[in-house]
Design an enzyme around this catalytic site. Structure first.
Site, short mmCIF file in Angstrom:
data_model
loop_
_atom_site.label_atom_id
_atom_site.label_comp_id
_atom_site.label_asym_id
_atom_site.label_seq_id
_atom_site.Cartn_x
_atom_site.Cartn_y
_atom_site.Cartn_z
N ARG A 15 22.79 7.47 -70.32
CA ARG A 15 22.51 8.47 -71.45
C ARG A 15 21.87 9.81 -70.70
O ARG A 15 21.32 9.87 -69.63
CB ARG A 15 21.69 8.01 -72.44
CG ARG A 15 22.32 6.88 -73.18
CD ARG A 15 21.36 6.20 -74.37
NE ARG A 15 20.41 5.26 -73.60
CZ ARG A 15 19.60 4.79 -74.10
NH1 ARG A 15 19.26 4.85 -75.69
NH2 ARG A 15 18.61 4.14 -73.57
N LYS A 75 14.85 7.66 -71.74
CA LYS A 75 13.95 6.50 -71.62
C LYS A 75 12.55 6.98 -70.75
O LYS A 75 12.59 8.10 -70.53
CB LYS A 75 14.70 5.52 -70.53
CG LYS A 75 15.84 4.68 -71.11
CD LYS A 75 15.40 4.13 -72.53
CE LYS A 75 14.42 2.96 -72.19
NZ LYS A 75 14.11 2.27 -73.51
N TYR A 94 11.68 8.87 -75.21
CA TYR A 94 11.39 7.28 -75.75
C TYR A 94 10.22 6.86 -74.64
O TYR A 94 10.26 7.11 -73.57
CB TYR A 94 12.14 6.21 -75.67
CG TYR A 94 13.42 6.54 -76.96
CD1 TYR A 94 12.80 6.34 -78.18
CD2 TYR A 94 14.67 6.71 -76.60
CE1 TYR A 94 13.90 6.32 -79.11
CE2 TYR A 94 15.62 6.71 -77.59
CZ TYR A 94 15.09 6.65 -78.89
OH TYR A 94 16.20 6.81 -79.92
N HIS A 96 7.54 3.84 -75.62
CA HIS A 96 7.09 2.48 -76.01
C HIS A 96 6.00 1.92 -75.13
O HIS A 96 6.12 1.00 -74.37
CB HIS A 96 8.56 1.55 -75.56
CG HIS A 96 9.65 1.95 -76.30
ND1 HIS A 96 9.77 1.79 -77.77
CD2 HIS A 96 11.03 2.58 -76.06
CE1 HIS A 96 11.21 1.83 -78.22
NE2 HIS A 96 11.79 2.64 -77.18
N GLU A 118 10.09 7.38 -80.65
CA GLU A 118 10.12 6.26 -81.72
C GLU A 118 9.11 6.24 -82.52
O GLU A 118 8.75 5.46 -83.46
CB GLU A 118 10.06 4.87 -80.95
CG GLU A 118 8.71 4.42 -79.99
CD GLU A 118 8.66 5.20 -78.44
OE1 GLU A 118 7.45 4.91 -77.96
OE2 GLU A 118 9.51 6.13 -78.26
N SER A 134 18.70 2.21 -82.87
CA SER A 134 18.49 0.80 -83.67
C SER A 134 19.89 0.57 -84.12
O SER A 134 20.37 -0.75 -84.01
CB SER A 134 17.39 0.83 -84.76
OG SER A 134 16.27 1.20 -84.40
N SER A 220 10.31 -14.58 -94.50
CA SER A 220 9.85 -15.07 -93.28
C SER A 220 8.47 -15.96 -93.41
O SER A 220 7.47 -15.22 -94.09
CB SER A 220 9.67 -13.81 -92.59
OG SER A 220 9.04 -14.11 -91.27
N ALA A 268 13.97 -6.32 -79.80
CA ALA A 268 12.69 -5.99 -79.66
C ALA A 268 11.85 -5.69 -78.48
O ALA A 268 10.89 -5.47 -78.39
CB ALA A 268 11.69 -6.65 -80.67
N ILE A 269 12.79 -6.07 -77.31
CA ILE A 269 12.21 -6.21 -76.02
C ILE A 269 11.51 -4.73 -75.45
O ILE A 269 10.55 -4.76 -74.83
CB ILE A 269 13.17 -6.50 -74.97
CG1 ILE A 269 12.42 -6.94 -73.55
CG2 ILE A 269 14.07 -5.58 -74.65
CD1 ILE A 269 11.49 -8.16 -73.80
N ASP A 270 11.86 -3.60 -76.01
CA ASP A 270 11.19 -2.51 -75.70
C ASP A 270 9.78 -2.44 -76.10
O ASP A 270 8.68 -1.89 -75.46
CB ASP A 270 11.94 -1.19 -76.21
CG ASP A 270 13.00 -0.65 -75.32
OD1 ASP A 270 12.91 -0.81 -74.09
OD2 ASP A 270 14.00 -0.39 -75.93
#
Length: 372
Positions: A15, A75, A94, A96, A118, A134, A220, A268-270
């Protein structure tokens, strides 16, 4: 303002922060844009396209970081890039940060103004700059999950849609937000049996209203997650707490109880991942196996779909980039509380509470840091 667009250097990240049409808008507003040679090639954007839009091509990232007032990326900056940041420089990308102590420390030391896509919010409290990625990651998660279920890839040899006389694959999606909803859309389209788990009854009602009785929903609880995960062929983790480290919903014991050859795709690993056995992987080596379960935990999933992802991202980031360039970061952040929510680090101060809480750092309110 001089805006710089370096080439992304994360593993198989294709990207680019700005496409030529975005560069043209910035130039139209009176700004200058310098783009590293080849920065857009992976997304189908040539250097000639940038020049035609009014940008200037430079040969190396060093020049971008040395000259630009604002760096626009996709990133998080890697260690070699973070060393090039300087006091007063704006970084818009981003980040994170919550699970990434080393990056946080480097950004604090840089003295730069670091605004994270984010955590930028909107009047209805959504995350508009995270939403398109997402959407991509949610839809892609089913594609890669289906591939990982193939025997050659280490999976159980299960076709998600099944065939007449053979049951469809069982897909469990943790989290019914944007990524989870998009994952459900694709999994249902492939004919899988789909269950979405969420802690919000309103989210579960929305999913039923959208997909009807073809989708199963579950409130949940630890018991519900354990029962569903251990029976699933494919588990997709999409849980998000804005700015914070993802909660670990799937324990090591649950993974040990899963079927051999089943698959976990941790979107969700970020933010650290929502499975205790998850660890970041790359597009070069996307999977690993724990207790017979294939884990796919690539931190930049949308980078593989660079053209779609780049244009989707530019559609939402451009208005904010223009506001920062037109007004300067102090006025832009002062006037827009939702953009201000994106401010994570400024001049050595951590201004995102979930990041400060996750790392035990002092939190400074953005308004105080900006002296508003």
């Amino acid at each position: 303002m001089l805006v710089g667009v370096p080439k992304e250097i994360k593993n198989h990240e294709y990207r680019v922060g700005l496409v030529p049409s975005s560069v043209r808008e910035l130039v139209h507003h009176g700004h200058d844009v310098i783009v590293e040679a080849g920065a857009g090639v992976g997304a189908g954007q040539s250097d000639e396209d940038y020049v035609a839009a009014g940008g200037t091509i430079v040969g190396a990232a060093d020049e971008i970081f040395a000259r630009a007032d604002m760096i626009v990326k996709v990133k998080e900056p890697l260690a070699v890039e973070r060393k090039k940041l300087r006091p007063g420089q704006i970084l818009f990308t981003y980040l994170h940060l919550a699970p990434d102590v080393e990056q946080t420390e480097d950004l604090i030391a840089s003295g730069a103004i670091c605004i994270a896509y984010e955590t930028v919010t909107s009047p209805n409290r959504t995350l508009p700059l995270l939403t398109p990625m997402s959407e991509v990651a949610g839809r892609m998660s089913v594609q890669v999950g289906a591939r990982c279920l193939e025997k050659e890839a280490g999976g159980r040899g299960v076709l998600l849609g099944g065939v007449p006389g053979v049951p469809a694959g069982d897909v469990v999606i943790l989290g019914g937000g944007v990524a989870g909803t998009n994952a459900a859309l694709i999994a249902l389209g492939m004919g899988a049996t789909v269950t979405v788990v969420d802690r919000s009854a309103d989210v579960l009602r929305r999913l039923v209203a959208e997909f009807g009785t073809s989708i199963r929903t579950m409130f949940s609880t630890r018991d519900a997650i354990e029962t569903l995960v251990t029976g699933a062929d494919l588990v997709i983790g999409t849980v998000l707490v804005p700015g914070a480290e993802a909660p670990k919903l799937v324990t090591r014991e649950m993974v040990a109880g899963m079927k051999t050859g089943s698959v976990i795709v941790d979107v969700a690993i970020d933010q650290g991942g929502c499975c205790e056995t998850s660890r970041p992987t790359t597009h070069s080596e996307p999977t690993y196996v724990v207790d017979g379960v294939v884990h796919y935990c690539v931190t930049n999933m949308p980078g593989a779909l660079a053209r779609t992802s780049t244009f989707a991202l530019n559609n939402v980031t451009l208005p904010f980039a223009l506001a920062i360039a037109d007004k300067g970061y102090r006025v832009a952040l002062a006037e827009d509380q939702y953009l201000r929510d994106g401010l994570n680090v400024i001049e050595g101060m951590v201004t995102c509470k979930p990041v400060a809480d996750a790392q035990g750092r002092e939190y400074v309110k953005p308004e105080a840091a900006l002296k508003l």
